[in-house]
Enzyme design. Structure first.
Site, mmCIF file in Angstrom:
data_model
loop_
_atom_site.group_PDB
_atom_site.id
_atom_site.type_symbol
_atom_site.label_atom_id
_atom_site.label_comp_id
_atom_site.label_asym_id
_atom_site.label_seq_id
_atom_site.Cartn_x
_atom_site.Cartn_y
_atom_site.Cartn_z
ATOM 1 N N LYS A 1 -2.111 -1.602 -3.726
ATOM 2 C CA LYS A 1 -3.187 -0.356 -3.920
ATOM 3 C C LYS A 1 -2.120 0.840 -3.697
ATOM 4 O O LYS A 1 -1.175 0.814 -3.118
ATOM 5 C CB LYS A 1 -3.958 -0.582 -2.529
ATOM 6 C CG LYS A 1 -4.894 0.644 -2.406
ATOM 7 C CD LYS A 1 -5.439 0.372 -1.055
ATOM 8 C CE LYS A 1 -6.246 1.610 -0.484
ATOM 9 N NZ LYS A 1 -6.740 1.550 0.863
ATOM 10 N N ARG B 1 -10.961 9.566 1.705
ATOM 11 C CA ARG B 1 -10.667 10.117 2.971
ATOM 12 C C ARG B 1 -11.813 11.309 3.087
ATOM 13 O O ARG B 1 -12.324 11.457 4.265
ATOM 14 C CB ARG B 1 -9.530 10.882 3.082
ATOM 15 C CG ARG B 1 -8.378 9.885 2.985
ATOM 16 C CD ARG B 1 -6.981 10.481 3.203
ATOM 17 N NE ARG B 1 -5.943 9.534 3.211
ATOM 18 C CZ ARG B 1 -4.701 9.615 2.905
ATOM 19 N NH1 ARG B 1 -4.313 11.031 2.889
ATOM 20 N NH2 ARG B 1 -3.657 8.804 2.937
ATOM 21 N N LYS C 1 1.036 10.148 5.566
ATOM 22 C CA LYS C 1 1.065 8.616 6.113
ATOM 23 C C LYS C 1 2.336 8.255 5.777
ATOM 24 O O LYS C 1 2.589 6.697 5.677
ATOM 25 C CB LYS C 1 -0.363 8.014 5.495
ATOM 26 C CG LYS C 1 -1.362 8.251 6.068
ATOM 27 C CD LYS C 1 -2.629 7.444 5.839
ATOM 28 C CE LYS C 1 -4.055 7.769 6.512
ATOM 29 N NZ LYS C 1 -4.921 6.864 6.600
ATOM 30 N N TYR D 1 -15.299 0.872 -7.252
ATOM 31 C CA TYR D 1 -16.295 1.469 -6.809
ATOM 32 C C TYR D 1 -17.358 1.386 -8.275
ATOM 33 O O TYR D 1 -18.629 1.552 -8.268
ATOM 34 C CB TYR D 1 -16.030 2.969 -6.431
ATOM 35 C CG TYR D 1 -15.368 3.229 -5.378
ATOM 36 C CD1 TYR D 1 -15.854 2.846 -4.094
ATOM 37 C CD2 TYR D 1 -13.743 3.252 -5.345
ATOM 38 C CE1 TYR D 1 -15.086 3.122 -2.997
ATOM 39 C CE2 TYR D 1 -13.093 3.170 -4.556
ATOM 40 C CZ TYR D 1 -13.896 3.426 -3.015
ATOM 41 O OH TYR D 1 -12.807 3.538 -2.121
ATOM 42 N N GLU E 1 7.746 -6.975 1.422
ATOM 43 C CA GLU E 1 6.366 -6.612 2.098
ATOM 44 C C GLU E 1 5.492 -7.972 2.075
ATOM 45 O O GLU E 1 4.740 -8.330 2.862
ATOM 46 C CB GLU E 1 5.724 -5.460 1.304
ATOM 47 C CG GLU E 1 6.205 -4.036 2.152
ATOM 48 C CD GLU E 1 5.862 -3.817 3.438
ATOM 49 O OE1 GLU E 1 5.041 -4.567 4.153
ATOM 50 O OE2 GLU E 1 6.379 -2.812 3.936
ATOM 51 N N LYS F 1 0.874 -1.111 -0.166
ATOM 52 C CA LYS F 1 -0.002 0.066 0.011
ATOM 53 C C LYS F 1 1.016 1.125 0.026
ATOM 54 O O LYS F 1 1.608 1.253 0.773
ATOM 55 C CB LYS F 1 -1.013 -0.088 1.255
ATOM 56 C CG LYS F 1 -1.764 1.181 1.220
ATOM 57 C CD LYS F 1 -2.828 0.975 2.323
ATOM 58 C CE LYS F 1 -3.594 2.407 2.537
ATOM 59 N NZ LYS F 1 -4.793 2.089 3.327
ATOM 60 N N SER G 1 -10.257 5.440 -4.799
ATOM 61 C CA SER G 1 -11.426 6.457 -5.037
ATOM 62 C C SER G 1 -10.822 7.394 -6.064
ATOM 63 O O SER G 1 -11.671 8.134 -7.000
ATOM 64 C CB SER G 1 -11.579 7.095 -3.585
ATOM 65 O OG SER G 1 -10.351 7.526 -3.205
HETATM 66 C C1 PBG Z 1 -7.398 3.255 5.287
HETATM 67 C C2 PBG Z 1 -7.872 3.162 3.818
HETATM 68 C C3 PBG Z 1 -7.518 3.899 2.900
HETATM 69 C C4 PBG Z 1 -8.089 3.423 1.852
HETATM 70 C C5 PBG Z 1 -8.631 2.150 2.168
HETATM 71 N N1 PBG Z 1 -8.469 1.952 3.478
HETATM 72 C C6 PBG Z 1 -7.114 5.545 2.807
HETATM 73 C C7 PBG Z 1 -5.797 5.630 3.497
HETATM 74 O O1 PBG Z 1 -4.915 5.053 3.640
HETATM 75 O O2 PBG Z 1 -5.652 6.902 3.795
HETATM 76 C C8 PBG Z 1 -8.174 3.901 0.269
HETATM 77 C C9 PBG Z 1 -9.251 3.747 -0.440
HETATM 78 C C10 PBG Z 1 -9.385 4.513 -1.672
HETATM 79 O O3 PBG Z 1 -9.041 5.552 -1.977
HETATM 80 O O4 PBG Z 1 -10.546 4.302 -2.304
HETATM 81 N N2 PBG Z 1 -6.781 2.402 5.729
#
Ligand code: PBG
Length: 332
Positions: free
Chosen positions: A255, A211, A224, A319, A240, A201, A281
């Site tokens: 991701k 968010r 983050k 989505y 990882e 990730k 997203s």
């Molecule tokens: C949080 C989480 C995130 C997403 C899924 N779980 C965002 C982040 O790490 O800030 C993102 C999903 C998306 O953007 O569709 N642990």
């Protein structure tokens, strides 16, 4: 690879001349079985609200969830991923709402397992929807404390399993969390509950609309980057993924999706576990807005999803899952 054949004997266009022939030789076809639909849950009753940064996506109160779940069932989408929009007053430094057996996620799981038992449920393990600072872990001495966080994540995962969650999906990027989660699940006889680890990730700019959807955007004051991966790196993914598989991950997730297809393909070539991709997203909203503005045709959705399959993903969290499933049904 040696190139075989030459023009005019060899004509590659010969296999492209008609629809049936293209269908016959096609290597990657999307079916509803390849899809996971994320669903946002909010508090209250009798409410469905829109999300400004994610056109077409809504947040549902628990009593309204059946509206979308009926569609998931009809279109035979195998699994949904639940995400909560937690009211501000329930947020604190350690995300204690994550451990409340009556939080939105727990209620959502119970509803699905009671009324739609044929639908698989996947839940994020991470604290960000519940913390007052929007980070995925607890802050101690101004740092996201890895070892204190995984003690909470362990409990969060166990609670989700007790509620009936089928697939536990740690998305927090703390070190060692898969191992402690597998251990606590097994100790409590949840040996059949899967772990889908967000092994890879990246600290990505493409999570912005999400968010907004879960209400962490305004909370988050720092990035983050101390726990999510640096997008300049790729060799790190072997460590990882390798560690997560060793600790007990059944499936691994990459991701974001579209701009990390190289990573999906590398993992698929090197590890024999199912790899999933998350079309996040930001990717969704980019494509959706372009379609709304008629800059792109609707078929770009299937094209984008197919690229994940080509790269080696077995399924895609998107989505667009319902839009795609509807389209597939229409064309059959
Ligand atoms: C949080 C989480 C995130 C997403 C899924 N779980 C965002 C982040 O790490 O800030 C993102 C999903 C998306 O953007 O569709 N642990």
């Amino acid at each position: 690879m040696k190139i075989i054949g030459s023009f005019p004997k060899t004509r590659l266009r010969r296999l492209r001349k008609s629809g049936w022939l293209r269908n016959l030789i096609s290597e990657n076809n999307i079916s509803q079985n390849d899809l996971v639909l994320p669903i946002f849950i909010r508090d209250g009753r009798n409410k469905i609200d829109t999300i400004k940064s994610m056109p077409g996506i809504r947040r549902y109160t628990i009593d309204k969830l059946p509206i979308i779940l009926k569609q998931v069932k009809n279109f035979k989408i195998p699994m949904v991923a639940l995400f909560p929009y937690t009211p501000n007053k329930k947020k604190d430094n350690s995300g204690s709402e994550a451990l409340n057996p009556n939080n939105l996620i727990c209620k959502g799981i119970r509803l699905i397992k009671k009324k739609f038992p044929e639908i698989g449920v996947m839940c994020d393990v991470a604290l960000d929807p519940y913390t007052s600072h929007g980070h995925d872990g607890v802050i101690i001495n101004k740092k996201i404390d890895n070892d204190e966080t995984i003690k909470i994540l362990e409990k969060q995962a166990l609670l989700q399993a007790q509620m009936g969650c089928d697939v536990i999906a740690p998305s927090d990027m703390m070190d060692g969390r898969v191992g402690v989660i597998r251990k606590i699940l097994d100790k409590n006889n949840f040996t059949d509950v899967c772990i889908l680890s967000y092994a890879v990730k990246y600290a990505s700019n493409f999570y912005g609309p999400f968010r907004d959807a879960v209400g962490t955007k305004s909370k988050l004051k720092t990035s983050k980057k101390t726990y999510q991966m640096d997008f300049r790196n790729s060799s790190e993914v072997f460590r990882e993924v390798g560690l997560d598989i060793k600790e007990g991950a059944d499936i691994v997730m990459v991701k974001p999706g579209l701009i990390y297809l190289d990573i999906i393909s590398k993992i698929k070539k090197n590890f024999n576990v199912p790899v999933m991709a998350y079309q996040v997203s930001g990717e969704y909203s980019l494509i959706k807005n372009a379609i709304k503005k008629k800059l792109l045709d609707e078929s770009s959705i299937i094209e984008s999803i197919t690229s994940f399959k080509r790269a080696g993903a077995c399924a895609i969290v998107t989505y667009f899952a319902l839009d795609i499933a509807k389209k597939i049904k229409l064309s059959n």
